[in-house]
Design a protein around this motif. Structure first.
Motif, PDB file in Angstrom:
ATOM      1  N   VAL A  34     -16.505   1.529   0.005  1.00 54.91           N
ATOM      2  CA  VAL A  34     -15.271   0.838  -0.341  1.00 54.91           C
ATOM      3  C   VAL A  34     -15.019  -0.332   0.605  1.00 54.91           C
ATOM      4  CG1 VAL A  34     -13.732   2.209   1.121  1.00 54.91           C
ATOM      5  CG2 VAL A  34     -12.856   1.261  -1.032  1.00 54.91           C
ATOM      6  N   PHE A  35     -14.288  -1.310   0.113  1.00 48.57           N
ATOM      7  CA  PHE A  35     -13.846  -2.452   0.905  1.00 48.57           C
ATOM      8  C   PHE A  35     -12.387  -2.728   0.565  1.00 48.57           C
ATOM      9  CE2 PHE A  35     -12.787  -6.867   1.509  1.00 48.57           C
ATOM     10  CZ  PHE A  35     -13.378  -7.199   2.719  1.00 48.57           C
ATOM     11  N   PRO A  36     -11.527  -2.888   1.577  1.00 52.84           N
ATOM     12  CA  PRO A  36     -11.766  -2.663   3.007  1.00 52.84           C
ATOM     13  C   PRO A  36     -11.851  -1.167   3.313  1.00 52.84           C
ATOM     14  CG  PRO A  36      -9.471  -3.217   2.630  1.00 52.84           C
ATOM     15  CD  PRO A  36     -10.153  -3.364   1.302  1.00 52.84           C
ATOM     16  N   LYS A  37     -12.632  -0.815   4.304  1.00 53.60           N
ATOM     17  CA  LYS A  37     -12.881   0.597   4.571  1.00 53.60           C
ATOM     18  C   LYS A  37     -11.893   1.212   5.553  1.00 53.60           C
ATOM     19  CE  LYS A  37     -16.377  -0.450   8.111  1.00 53.60           C
ATOM     20  NZ  LYS A  37     -17.810  -0.263   8.479  1.00 53.60           N
ATOM     21  N   GLU A  38     -11.146   0.376   6.276  1.00 52.52           N
ATOM     22  CA  GLU A  38     -10.196   0.899   7.248  1.00 52.52           C
ATOM     23  C   GLU A  38      -9.139   1.763   6.557  1.00 52.52           C
ATOM     24  OE1 GLU A  38     -12.327  -2.457   8.757  1.00 52.52           O
ATOM     25  OE2 GLU A  38     -10.994  -2.317   7.013  1.00 52.52           O
ATOM     26  N   ASN A  39      -8.813   2.899   7.187  1.00 55.88           N
ATOM     27  CA  ASN A  39      -7.812   3.837   6.664  1.00 55.88           C
ATOM     28  C   ASN A  39      -8.094   4.208   5.215  1.00 55.88           C
ATOM     29  OD1 ASN A  39      -5.517   5.501   6.749  1.00 55.88           O
ATOM     30  ND2 ASN A  39      -4.139   3.863   6.102  1.00 55.88           N
ATOM     31  N   ASP A  40      -9.375   4.355   4.916  1.00 59.72           N
ATOM     32  CA  ASP A  40      -9.801   4.757   3.575  1.00 59.72           C
ATOM     33  C   ASP A  40      -9.245   3.818   2.507  1.00 59.72           C
ATOM     34  OD1 ASP A  40     -11.450   6.443   2.156  1.00 59.72           O
ATOM     35  OD2 ASP A  40      -9.908   7.944   1.777  1.00 59.72           O
ATOM     36  N   CYS A  41      -9.099   2.539   2.865  1.00 58.50           N
ATOM     37  CA  CYS A  41      -8.650   1.467   1.956  1.00 58.50           C
ATOM     38  C   CYS A  41      -7.174   1.567   1.585  1.00 58.50           C
ATOM     39  CB  CYS A  41      -9.513   1.429   0.685  1.00 58.50           C
ATOM     40  SG  CYS A  41      -9.304  -0.073  -0.291  1.00 58.50           S
ATOM     41  N   GLN A  42      -6.419   2.429   2.237  1.00 62.04           N
ATOM     42  CA  GLN A  42      -5.024   2.602   1.850  1.00 62.04           C
ATOM     43  C   GLN A  42      -4.094   1.508   2.381  1.00 62.04           C
ATOM     44  OE1 GLN A  42      -4.153   5.006  -0.589  1.00 62.04           O
ATOM     45  NE2 GLN A  42      -6.352   4.638  -0.552  1.00 62.04           N
ATOM     46  N   ASP A  43      -4.625   0.637   3.233  1.00 63.71           N
ATOM     47  CA  ASP A  43      -3.839  -0.496   3.714  1.00 63.71           C
ATOM     48  C   ASP A  43      -4.262  -1.802   3.040  1.00 63.71           C
ATOM     49  OD1 ASP A  43      -2.532   1.206   5.518  1.00 63.71           O
ATOM     50  OD2 ASP A  43      -4.089   0.903   7.040  1.00 63.71           O
ATOM     51  N   SER A  44      -5.002  -1.705   1.948  1.00 68.29           N
ATOM     52  CA  SER A  44      -5.514  -2.904   1.285  1.00 68.29           C
ATOM     53  C   SER A  44      -4.389  -3.831   0.840  1.00 68.29           C
ATOM     54  CB  SER A  44      -6.361  -2.512   0.071  1.00 68.29           C
ATOM     55  OG  SER A  44      -6.777  -3.675  -0.636  1.00 68.29           O
ATOM     56  N   LYS A  45      -4.572  -5.115   1.093  1.00 63.76           N
ATOM     57  CA  LYS A  45      -3.615  -6.137   0.658  1.00 63.76           C
ATOM     58  C   LYS A  45      -4.158  -6.934  -0.530  1.00 63.76           C
ATOM     59  CE  LYS A  45      -0.743  -5.280   4.056  1.00 63.76           C
ATOM     60  NZ  LYS A  45      -1.451  -4.144   4.670  1.00 63.76           N
ATOM     61  N   ILE A  46      -5.300  -6.525  -1.078  1.00 68.63           N
ATOM     62  CA  ILE A  46      -5.907  -7.240  -2.213  1.00 68.63           C
ATOM     63  C   ILE A  46      -5.021  -7.050  -3.444  1.00 68.63           C
ATOM     64  CG2 ILE A  46      -7.954  -7.480  -3.661  1.00 68.63           C
ATOM     65  CD1 ILE A  46      -9.563  -6.172  -1.394  1.00 68.63           C
ATOM     66  N   PHE A  47      -4.593  -8.143  -4.039  1.00 70.78           N
ATOM     67  CA  PHE A  47      -3.725  -8.128  -5.224  1.00 70.78           C
ATOM     68  C   PHE A  47      -2.471  -7.290  -4.987  1.00 70.78           C
ATOM     69  CE2 PHE A  47      -7.840  -8.467  -7.955  1.00 70.78           C
ATOM     70  CZ  PHE A  47      -8.036  -9.768  -7.505  1.00 70.78           C
ATOM     71  N   GLN A  48      -1.931  -7.348  -3.787  1.00 72.28           N
ATOM     72  CA  GLN A  48      -0.795  -6.491  -3.428  1.00 72.28           C
ATOM     73  C   GLN A  48       0.482  -6.905  -4.159  1.00 72.28           C
ATOM     74  OE1 GLN A  48       0.968  -6.772   0.572  1.00 72.28           O
ATOM     75  NE2 GLN A  48       0.728  -4.555   0.731  1.00 72.28           N
ATOM     76  N   ILE A  49       1.222  -5.902  -4.637  1.00 65.81           N
ATOM     77  CA  ILE A  49       2.517  -6.113  -5.272  1.00 65.81           C
ATOM     78  C   ILE A  49       3.481  -5.080  -4.713  1.00 65.81           C
ATOM     79  CG2 ILE A  49       3.809  -6.152  -7.436  1.00 65.81           C
ATOM     80  CD1 ILE A  49       1.235  -6.771  -8.901  1.00 65.81           C
ATOM     81  N   GLN A  50       4.674  -5.521  -4.300  1.00 63.37           N
ATOM     82  CA  GLN A  50       5.688  -4.604  -3.789  1.00 63.37           C
ATOM     83  C   GLN A  50       6.182  -3.689  -4.916  1.00 63.37           C
ATOM     84  OE1 GLN A  50       6.638  -4.336  -0.422  1.00 63.37           O
ATOM     85  NE2 GLN A  50       4.791  -5.604  -0.333  1.00 63.37           N
ATOM     86  N   THR A  51       6.438  -2.438  -4.560  1.00 61.12           N
ATOM     87  CA  THR A  51       6.814  -1.423  -5.546  1.00 61.12           C
ATOM     88  C   THR A  51       8.024  -0.635  -5.063  1.00 61.12           C
ATOM     89  OG1 THR A  51       4.511  -1.190  -6.251  1.00 61.12           O
ATOM     90  CG2 THR A  51       5.995   0.600  -6.817  1.00 61.12           C
ATOM     91  N   GLY A  52       8.881  -0.264  -5.991  1.00 61.37           N
ATOM     92  CA  GLY A  52      10.038   0.542  -5.614  1.00 61.37           C
ATOM     93  C   GLY A  52      10.924   0.848  -6.801  1.00 61.37           C
ATOM     94  N   MET A  53      12.212   0.741  -6.589  1.00 60.30           N
ATOM     95  CA  MET A  53      13.202   1.082  -7.603  1.00 60.30           C
ATOM     96  C   MET A  53      13.926  -0.172  -8.071  1.00 60.30           C
ATOM     97  SD  MET A  53      14.793   4.477  -5.819  1.00 60.30           S
ATOM     98  CE  MET A  53      13.775   5.927  -5.535  1.00 60.30           C
ATOM     99  N   GLY A  54      14.582  -0.062  -9.215  1.00 57.67           N
ATOM    100  CA  GLY A  54      15.300  -1.206  -9.762  1.00 57.67           C
ATOM    101  C   GLY A  54      16.748  -0.880 -10.060  1.00 57.67           C
ATOM    102  N   VAL A  55      17.607  -1.874  -9.854  1.00 56.05           N
ATOM    103  CA  VAL A  55      19.018  -1.761 -10.234  1.00 56.05           C
ATOM    104  C   VAL A  55      19.421  -3.042 -10.946  1.00 56.05           C
ATOM    105  CG1 VAL A  55      19.610  -0.208  -8.337  1.00 56.05           C
ATOM    106  CG2 VAL A  55      19.839  -2.665  -8.021  1.00 56.05           C
ATOM    107  N   ALA A  56      20.470  -2.941 -11.754  1.00 56.83           N
ATOM    108  CA  ALA A  56      20.955  -4.115 -12.473  1.00 56.83           C
ATOM    109  C   ALA A  56      21.505  -5.146 -11.492  1.00 56.83           C
ATOM    110  CB  ALA A  56      22.031  -3.697 -13.475  1.00 56.83           C
ATOM    111  N   LYS A  57      21.501  -6.398 -11.908  1.00 57.90           N
ATOM    112  CA  LYS A  57      21.950  -7.499 -11.063  1.00 57.90           C
ATOM    113  C   LYS A  57      23.462  -7.419 -10.763  1.00 57.90           C
ATOM    114  CE  LYS A  57      18.441 -10.494 -10.399  1.00 57.90           C
ATOM    115  NZ  LYS A  57      18.080 -11.015  -9.061  1.00 57.90           N
ATOM    116  N   ASP A  58      23.848  -8.218  -9.768  1.00 58.07           N
ATOM    117  CA  ASP A  58      25.264  -8.413  -9.410  1.00 58.07           C
ATOM    118  C   ASP A  58      25.946  -7.138  -8.925  1.00 58.07           C
ATOM    119  OD1 ASP A  58      25.057 -11.120 -10.193  1.00 58.07           O
ATOM    120  OD2 ASP A  58      25.418 -10.562 -12.287  1.00 58.07           O
ATOM    121  N   GLN A  59      25.245  -6.368  -8.081  1.00 54.59           N
ATOM    122  CA  GLN A  59      25.815  -5.160  -7.475  1.00 54.59           C
ATOM    123  C   GLN A  59      25.453  -5.148  -5.990  1.00 54.59           C
ATOM    124  OE1 GLN A  59      25.747  -1.586 -10.445  1.00 54.59           O
ATOM    125  NE2 GLN A  59      23.728  -2.524 -10.564  1.00 54.59           N
ATOM    126  N   GLN A  60      25.831  -6.181  -5.267  1.00 57.51           N
ATOM    127  CA  GLN A  60      25.324  -6.398  -3.908  1.00 57.51           C
ATOM    128  C   GLN A  60      25.681  -5.268  -2.950  1.00 57.51           C
ATOM    129  OE1 GLN A  60      23.255  -9.130  -3.403  1.00 57.51           O
ATOM    130  NE2 GLN A  60      22.728  -7.914  -1.591  1.00 57.51           N
TER     131      GLN A  60
END
Length: 284
Positions: free
Chosen positions: A229-255
């Motif tokens: 595998v490439f990158p091999k460091e940390n079994d590739c779990q720190d790969s930044k290749i094609f990285q996209i942030q992931t999480g949860m979503g909420v509707a707009k205008d609720q600061q």
């Protein structure tokens, strides 16, 4: 109570340490204390209803459905964080099942208070919803461990050469990214036969390298011998290749609501990362 030094420098250091401790405790308290009544219409509505409506869709390792019939209905870091939100608000969690196609429309249509399971933060989505990110997707490049054209690569650009043949699934989400990033390589689009990646293409020697979701690599590396595998460091779990942030979503205008959710997620980050790591080990 610790001994307070009598020297001027000692007193200054002690005051600085006390201030830092108080600041840390205040930040932790703010992360746990929801905004007061009247500060957030969304939180007021959640408290009045007595439930936090969370959008759910099976998407390991972040959110996995339990079909065994016992125990909690869902697991994963998204579920853990969703339960924490509900606990701090003093309400119950109410799962709202959606599909991958309907999760954003259902959120903007107010069918849920937060979509927990989970969403990639793209520019198009950011126009219509806000994000509480706590993870990211990424890609590993894998090849045969006995193929020097793969194992000699030291940088990602080493795969972008005419002598490299790269396989990918035609029509998959990474296809345009592969075409853009590796325009100089010989690209081999293949039909998806139900596998998670073009593993047979690589094993048969028809291709030198192929992309794979980083979270699938640990399990694949155990099941399929002879791959590297490439990158091999940390079994590739720190790969930044094609990285996209992931999480949860909420509707707009609720600061106010959004800021509180993000503060809680930040406090929970170490636990969420560790749970994601455990879940990743069992992905298939």
């Amino acid at each position: 109570m610790p001994h307070i030094p009598r020297t001027f420098l000692g007193r200054k250091l002690a005051r600085a340490a006390l201030a830092a401790a108080l600041a840390g405790s205040c930040i932790g308290a703010l992360a746990q204390t929801p905004p007061p009544p009247g500060a957030s219409p969304r939180i007021d509505a959640i408290r009045k209803a007595g439930v936090l409506r969370v959008g759910v869709v099976n998407n390991p390792p972040w959110l996995a459905q339990n079909t065994a019939g016992d125990g909690e209905p869902w697991s994963g870091p998204s579920w853990t964080l969703g339960k924490e939100f509900a606990k701090l608000l003093g309400v119950k969690v109410e799962p709202v099942p959606v599909s991958h196609e309907t999760k954003v429309p259902s959120l903007t249509a107010n069918q849920m208070d937060i979509m927990i399971g989970p969403l990639n933060e793209t520019a198009e989505r950011a126009k219509i919803i806000d994000f509480v990110t706590f993870s990211s997707t990424g890609v590993c490049m894998f090849g045969r461990a006995d193929n020097p054209k793969f194992t000699s690569a030291r940088t990602l650009e080493d795969f972008n050469k005419p002598e490299i043949t790269m396989a990918y699934f035609s029509g998959a989400g990474e296809e345009p990214l592969v075409r853009q990033q590796f325009a100089k390589a010989r690209l081999r689009g293949v039909a998806n036969s139900g596998s998670v990646a073009p593993i047979e293409e690589v094993l048969a020697g028809r291709s030198d390298v192929a992309p794979l979701n980083r979270m699938l690599w640990p399990n694949i590396s155990k099941k399929v011998k002879g791959l590297a595998v490439f990158p091999k460091e940390n079994d590739c779990q720190d790969s930044k290749i094609f990285q996209i942030q992931t999480g949860m979503g909420v509707a707009k205008d609720q600061q106010v609501y959004l800021d509180w959710l993000r503060a809680v997620a930040q406090r929970m980050q170490p636990a969420l990362s560790e749970e994601e790591r455990r879940m990743t080990q069992n992905l298939k």
